[in-house]
Scaffold this motif. Structure first.
Motif, PDB file in Angstrom:
ATOM      1  N   PRO A  64       0.811  -1.221   0.000  1.00 17.33           N
ATOM      2  CA  PRO A  64       0.000   0.000   0.000  1.00 17.33           C
ATOM      3  C   PRO A  64       0.849   1.278   0.000  1.00 17.33           C
ATOM      4  CG  PRO A  64      -0.826  -1.561   1.615  1.00 17.33           C
ATOM      5  CD  PRO A  64       0.465  -2.112   1.107  1.00 17.33           C
ATOM      6  N   VAL A  65       1.960   1.271   0.725  1.00 13.03           N
ATOM      7  CA  VAL A  65       2.794   2.476   0.805  1.00 13.03           C
ATOM      8  C   VAL A  65       3.482   2.738  -0.530  1.00 13.03           C
ATOM      9  CG1 VAL A  65       4.740   3.576   1.976  1.00 13.03           C
ATOM     10  CG2 VAL A  65       3.158   2.173   3.272  1.00 13.03           C
ATOM     11  N   THR A  66       4.072   1.713  -1.119  1.00 11.07           N
ATOM     12  CA  THR A  66       4.779   1.929  -2.379  1.00 11.07           C
ATOM     13  C   THR A  66       3.807   2.301  -3.502  1.00 11.07           C
ATOM     14  OG1 THR A  66       4.794  -0.458  -2.773  1.00 11.07           O
ATOM     15  CG2 THR A  66       6.777   0.503  -1.805  1.00 11.07           C
ATOM     16  N   TYR A  76      12.069   9.213  -4.599  1.00 11.46           N
ATOM     17  CA  TYR A  76      13.322   9.035  -3.850  1.00 11.46           C
ATOM     18  C   TYR A  76      13.117   9.548  -2.432  1.00 11.46           C
ATOM     19  CZ  TYR A  76      18.343   8.051  -3.925  1.00 11.46           C
ATOM     20  OH  TYR A  76      19.583   7.477  -3.741  1.00 11.46           O
ATOM     21  N   GLY A  77      13.370   8.670  -1.442  1.00 11.38           N
ATOM     22  CA  GLY A  77      13.167   9.069  -0.056  1.00 11.38           C
ATOM     23  C   GLY A  77      13.974   8.215   0.892  1.00 11.38           C
ATOM     24  N   ILE A  78      13.688   8.350   2.176  1.00 10.56           N
ATOM     25  CA  ILE A  78      14.435   7.638   3.203  1.00 10.56           C
ATOM     26  C   ILE A  78      13.488   6.963   4.204  1.00 10.56           C
ATOM     27  CG2 ILE A  78      16.495   9.090   3.008  1.00 10.56           C
ATOM     28  CD1 ILE A  78      15.559  10.649   5.446  1.00 10.56           C
ATOM     29  N   ALA A  79      14.010   5.903   4.826  1.00 17.18           N
ATOM     30  CA  ALA A  79      13.250   5.163   5.844  1.00 17.18           C
ATOM     31  C   ALA A  79      14.213   4.225   6.559  1.00 17.18           C
ATOM     32  CB  ALA A  79      12.113   4.367   5.190  1.00 17.18           C
ATOM     33  N   ASN A  80      13.686   3.438   7.495  1.00 18.31           N
ATOM     34  CA  ASN A  80      14.537   2.455   8.168  1.00 18.31           C
ATOM     35  C   ASN A  80      14.888   1.324   7.200  1.00 18.31           C
ATOM     36  OD1 ASN A  80      12.509   0.442   8.171  1.00 18.31           O
ATOM     37  ND2 ASN A  80      11.766   1.049  10.158  1.00 18.31           N
ATOM     38  N   TYR A  81      15.813   0.471   7.604  1.00 18.35           N
ATOM     39  CA  TYR A  81      16.363  -0.561   6.713  1.00 18.35           C
ATOM     40  C   TYR A  81      15.282  -1.468   6.128  1.00 18.35           C
ATOM     41  CZ  TYR A  81      18.967  -4.564   5.011  1.00 18.35           C
ATOM     42  OH  TYR A  81      19.446  -5.570   4.221  1.00 18.35           O
ATOM     43  N   ALA A  85      14.606  -1.357   2.109  1.00 20.95           N
ATOM     44  CA  ALA A  85      14.981  -2.498   1.275  1.00 20.95           C
ATOM     45  C   ALA A  85      13.764  -3.114   0.596  1.00 20.95           C
ATOM     46  CB  ALA A  85      15.713  -3.540   2.128  1.00 20.95           C
ATOM     47  N   SER A  86      12.713  -3.395   1.355  1.00 19.59           N
ATOM     48  CA  SER A  86      11.562  -4.059   0.760  1.00 19.59           C
ATOM     49  C   SER A  86      10.771  -3.125  -0.142  1.00 19.59           C
ATOM     50  CB  SER A  86      10.665  -4.684   1.826  1.00 19.59           C
ATOM     51  OG  SER A  86      10.428  -3.794   2.858  1.00 19.59           O
ATOM     52  N   GLY A  87      10.673  -1.852   0.205  1.00 24.65           N
ATOM     53  CA  GLY A  87       9.948  -0.908  -0.648  1.00 24.65           C
ATOM     54  C   GLY A  87      10.617  -0.720  -1.997  1.00 24.65           C
ATOM     55  N   GLY A  92      10.573  -2.432  -7.943  1.00 27.78           N
ATOM     56  CA  GLY A  92      11.528  -2.646  -9.017  1.00 27.78           C
ATOM     57  C   GLY A  92      12.349  -1.399  -9.285  1.00 27.78           C
ATOM     58  N   ASP A  93      12.680  -0.660  -8.243  1.00 28.83           N
ATOM     59  CA  ASP A  93      13.483   0.573  -8.310  1.00 28.83           C
ATOM     60  C   ASP A  93      12.727   1.779  -8.866  1.00 28.83           C
ATOM     61  OD1 ASP A  93      15.830   0.208  -7.008  1.00 28.83           O
ATOM     62  OD2 ASP A  93      17.059  -0.122  -8.776  1.00 28.83           O
ATOM     63  N   ARG A  94      11.421   1.649  -9.105  1.00 29.55           N
ATOM     64  CA  ARG A  94      10.667   2.822  -9.561  1.00 29.55           C
ATOM     65  C   ARG A  94      10.578   3.848  -8.441  1.00 29.55           C
ATOM     66  NH1 ARG A  94       7.860  -1.431 -11.290  1.00 29.55           N
ATOM     67  NH2 ARG A  94       6.220  -1.142  -9.749  1.00 29.55           N
ATOM     68  N   VAL A  95      10.471   3.361  -7.208  1.00 29.70           N
ATOM     69  CA  VAL A  95      10.584   4.210  -6.025  1.00 29.70           C
ATOM     70  C   VAL A  95      11.827   3.722  -5.296  1.00 29.70           C
ATOM     71  CG1 VAL A  95       9.550   4.885  -3.828  1.00 29.70           C
ATOM     72  CG2 VAL A  95       8.095   4.551  -5.831  1.00 29.70           C
ATOM     73  N   GLN A  96      12.754   4.631  -5.044  1.00 31.24           N
ATOM     74  CA  GLN A  96      13.988   4.263  -4.361  1.00 31.24           C
ATOM     75  C   GLN A  96      13.961   4.855  -2.959  1.00 31.24           C
ATOM     76  OE1 GLN A  96      17.394   5.137  -6.792  1.00 31.24           O
ATOM     77  NE2 GLN A  96      16.435   4.258  -8.598  1.00 31.24           N
ATOM     78  N   ILE A  97      14.017   3.952  -1.997  1.00 27.16           N
ATOM     79  CA  ILE A  97      13.985   4.357  -0.588  1.00 27.16           C
ATOM     80  C   ILE A  97      15.320   3.955   0.004  1.00 27.16           C
ATOM     81  CG2 ILE A  97      12.725   4.208   1.587  1.00 27.16           C
ATOM     82  CD1 ILE A  97      10.362   3.012  -0.133  1.00 27.16           C
TER      83      ILE A  97
END
Length: 184
Positions: A64-66, A76-81, A85-87, A92-97
């Motif tokens: 749901p988040v991705t 492009y954003g940031i989050a915990n490991y 990684a899973s997002g 498929g790298d369309r959203v890079q976290i």
């Protein structure tokens, strides 16, 4: 983690070999006994596979988040490991976290987000190459909204998606992110 499909691929053949060594005598003198032994071995191998085939597929927990991030043009954003990684993998790298850790870098200031030094490419944190404009906060994993707001300021927008909070900023968060390990 128990119940993962990849465990079956390793355990099943090893278990079959060990069972055959323990159960089947060195020489079977009766053809009927050999048939029974082979049949039982095949049934023992097929039973877990048949059971696994009836289990419904696991829904990706970041789905749901991705999906929401992609629908809102956030790339492009940031989050915990775990979320990073899973997002990133699920889209498929369309959203890079990218991964951030929380560390105490300034005495008395408390924890703050810093670049991760675990399974990362340093260029991911280069603000001239990338622009991180969102944070996924996950209080259940120890990454609450307050820590990110203290480090980056008030977000332009905040959205709750499932059990996560997405903080959207109008600035490149990589410019504000403390590099880890700290260098003198």
């Amino acid at each position: 983690m128990p119940g993962q499909a990849h465990e079956l691929a390793v355990i099943l053949p090893c278990g079959a070999v060990l069972a055959a060594r323990a159960i089947v005598p060195t020489r079977i003198s009766f053809p009927a006994a050999a048939f029974v032994a082979v049949t039982l071995t095949v049934l023992a191998a097929i039973a877990p596979l048949a059971s696994a085939a009836t289990v419904p597929p696991v829904r990706p927990f970041m789905g749901p988040v991705t999906t929401w991030l992609e629908a809102h043009g956030l790339r492009y954003g940031i989050a915990n490991y775990q979320l990073a990684a899973s997002g990133t993998l699920q889209t498929g790298d369309r959203v890079q976290i990218r991964t951030v850790d929380l560390r105490k870098t300034i005495p008395g200031f408390g924890r703050q987000p810093v670049t991760s030094d675990y399974n990362v490419e340093p260029s991911w944190y280069n603000p001239s190459l990338h622009g991180a404009t969102f944070v996924i906060a996950d209080p259940r994993a120890g990454y609450p909204v307050a820590i990110f707001e203290r480090a980056f300021g008030r977000p332009a927008a905040t959205h709750t998606v499932g059990s996560y909070t997405v903080l959207i900023y109008r600035t490149n968060l990589l410019r504000l992110l403390t590099r880890w390990p700290l260098r003198n």
